[in-house]
Enzyme design. Structure first.
Site, PDB file in Angstrom:
ATOM      1  N   ALA A 155       2.152  -5.118  -3.773  1.00  0.00           N
ATOM      2  CA  ALA A 155       1.824  -6.097  -2.786  1.00  0.00           C
ATOM      3  C   ALA A 155       0.225  -5.834  -2.183  1.00  0.00           C
ATOM      4  O   ALA A 155      -0.524  -6.671  -1.921  1.00  0.00           O
ATOM      5  CB  ALA A 155       2.976  -5.945  -1.534  1.00  0.00           C
ATOM      6  N   TYR A 156      -0.052  -4.670  -2.055  1.00  0.00           N
ATOM      7  CA  TYR A 156      -1.469  -4.136  -1.772  1.00  0.00           C
ATOM      8  C   TYR A 156      -2.425  -4.694  -2.660  1.00  0.00           C
ATOM      9  O   TYR A 156      -3.283  -5.458  -2.279  1.00  0.00           O
ATOM     10  CB  TYR A 156      -1.610  -2.905  -1.503  1.00  0.00           C
ATOM     11  N   ALA A 157      -2.263  -4.347  -4.150  1.00  0.00           N
ATOM     12  CA  ALA A 157      -2.946  -4.952  -5.119  1.00  0.00           C
ATOM     13  C   ALA A 157      -2.947  -6.402  -5.219  1.00  0.00           C
ATOM     14  O   ALA A 157      -4.213  -6.990  -5.354  1.00  0.00           O
ATOM     15  CB  ALA A 157      -2.450  -4.160  -6.359  1.00  0.00           C
ATOM     16  N   SER A 159      -2.938  -8.434  -2.657  1.00  0.00           N
ATOM     17  CA  SER A 159      -3.642  -8.742  -1.615  1.00  0.00           C
ATOM     18  C   SER A 159      -5.238  -8.684  -1.873  1.00  0.00           C
ATOM     19  O   SER A 159      -5.903  -9.532  -1.611  1.00  0.00           O
ATOM     20  CB  SER A 159      -3.488  -8.223  -0.163  1.00  0.00           C
TER      21      SER A 159
END
Length: 247
Positions: A155-157, A159
Site C-alpha cells: 500500500a505504501y509503495a 501511494s
C-alpha cells in the site's frame, strides 16, 4: 522567529519537522534560503528548528497545517509569501508509512495513506504549480520500494507510485513556466519513520543490502534536494533514486 522580507530564494518544506525534512531545512538554510518549516502536529519541534537555524543567521518561520487540506495549505503558502515575499521552492517530505501484507491490510490504513501521501502531494503540487515564481522547483518524495518491491510495503509503495505519476505529468504540464518538477526516492534511511518497530538485527541486515553497506542518513537525502532546488535547472520530470546503489 524572523519575518523579514529579503531577496533570497524562499523554500517551503512540508514535513520540515520530520527526520529528512529537518535535514532539508538545515541544508537549504545553509545555502541562504529563507525557509518555512511546516509541521502537522509537533509545533514545539518545528519552533525549535526555526530557533536553531535563525540563531545560525538564516531566516525561518514555522507553519502548521494538514497537507491534504487545501485551505490549510493555501494558508501555508500565503504565510510563507507574506513573510518572505514569495515562494521559489516547495519540498514535500510529508508522508506516512503503514506496513502490512496486502491480504491483511486494514482498509482504513489504505485510506490514511491515500489521503496524506497521494491527496497531500496533489494538493501541495497544485498550489505550487500556481504559486511558484519563475526559476522555481517542486520536489516531491517517493521511495525506492517502488523498485525493490519489499513484502508488506504494497500500500505504501502504491501511494508513492502515484506520487511519481503526479510529479512526472506535472513537469510536462508546466511547460513554459520555468519551474522544474522532480521526485526524490530514498532507500532505507535512518529516520524515526524507518527505524520504528524494527529490532537491531533487522536494521543491521537492511543496512548491508546496499553496496555501500550502510543506511542512508537524512543529510544524504538533503544533498540531492539542494541540488534539485537550485543548480539542477536541466533536471526536470525525473525520479532520483538516492539509496547507495540498492536499486
Amino acid at each position: 522567529m524572523s519575518s523579514t522580507v529579503n531577496e533570497s530564494r524562499v523554500a517551503l518544506v512540508l514535513g520540515g519537522s520530520g527526520g529528512i525534512g529537518e535535514a532539508v531545512v538545515d541544508r537549504l538554510a545553509k545555502d541562504g534560503y529563507a525557509v518555512a518549516v511546516h509541521y502537522a502536529g509537533n509545533v514545539a519541534r518545528a519552533e525549535a528548528i526555526v530557533t536553531r537555524v535563525t540563531n545560525q543567521g538564516a531566516q525561518a518561520i514555522a507553519i502548521g497545517g494538514d497537507v491534504a487540506d487545501e485551505a490549510e495549505m493555501t494558508a501555508a503558502f500565503d504565510a510563507t509569501a507574506e513573510a518572505f515575499g514569495g515562494v521559489d521552492v516547495v519540498v514535500n517530505t510529508a508522508g506516512i508509512m503503514l506496513l502490512s501484507p496486502i491480504a491483511t491490510l486494514d482498509l482504513a490504513d489504505l485510506d490514511r495513506l491515500h489521503r496524506i501521501n497521494i491527496r497531500g502531494t496533489f494538493v501541495v503540487s497544485q498550489l505550487a504549480a500556481n504559486r511558484l515564481r519563475a526559476g522555481g522547483a517542486i520536489i516531491n518524495f517517493s521511495t525506492t520500494v517502488t523498485k525493490t518491491s519489499f513484502p508488506s510495503y504494497g500500500a505504501y509503495a502504491a501511494s508513492k507510485a502515484a506520487v511519481e505519476a503526479i510529479t512526472l505529468i506535472l513537469a510536462r504540464e508546466l511547460r513554459g513556466k520555468d519551474i522544474t518538477v522532480n521526485a526524490v526516492a530514498p532507500g532505507p534511511t535512518a529516520t524515526p519513520l524507518f527505524l520504528d518497530g524494527k529490532d537491531e538485527a533487522t536494521i543491521a541486515t537492511i543496512s548491508k543490502t546496499a553496496p555501500l553497506e550502510r543506511l542512508g542518513e537524512p543529510e544524504d537525502i538533503a544533498e540531492t534536494v539542494a541540488f534539485l532546488a537550485g543548480p539542477a535547472r536541466w533536471v526536470n520530470g525525473q525520479v532520483i533514486y538516492v539509496n547507495g546503489g540498492l536499486a
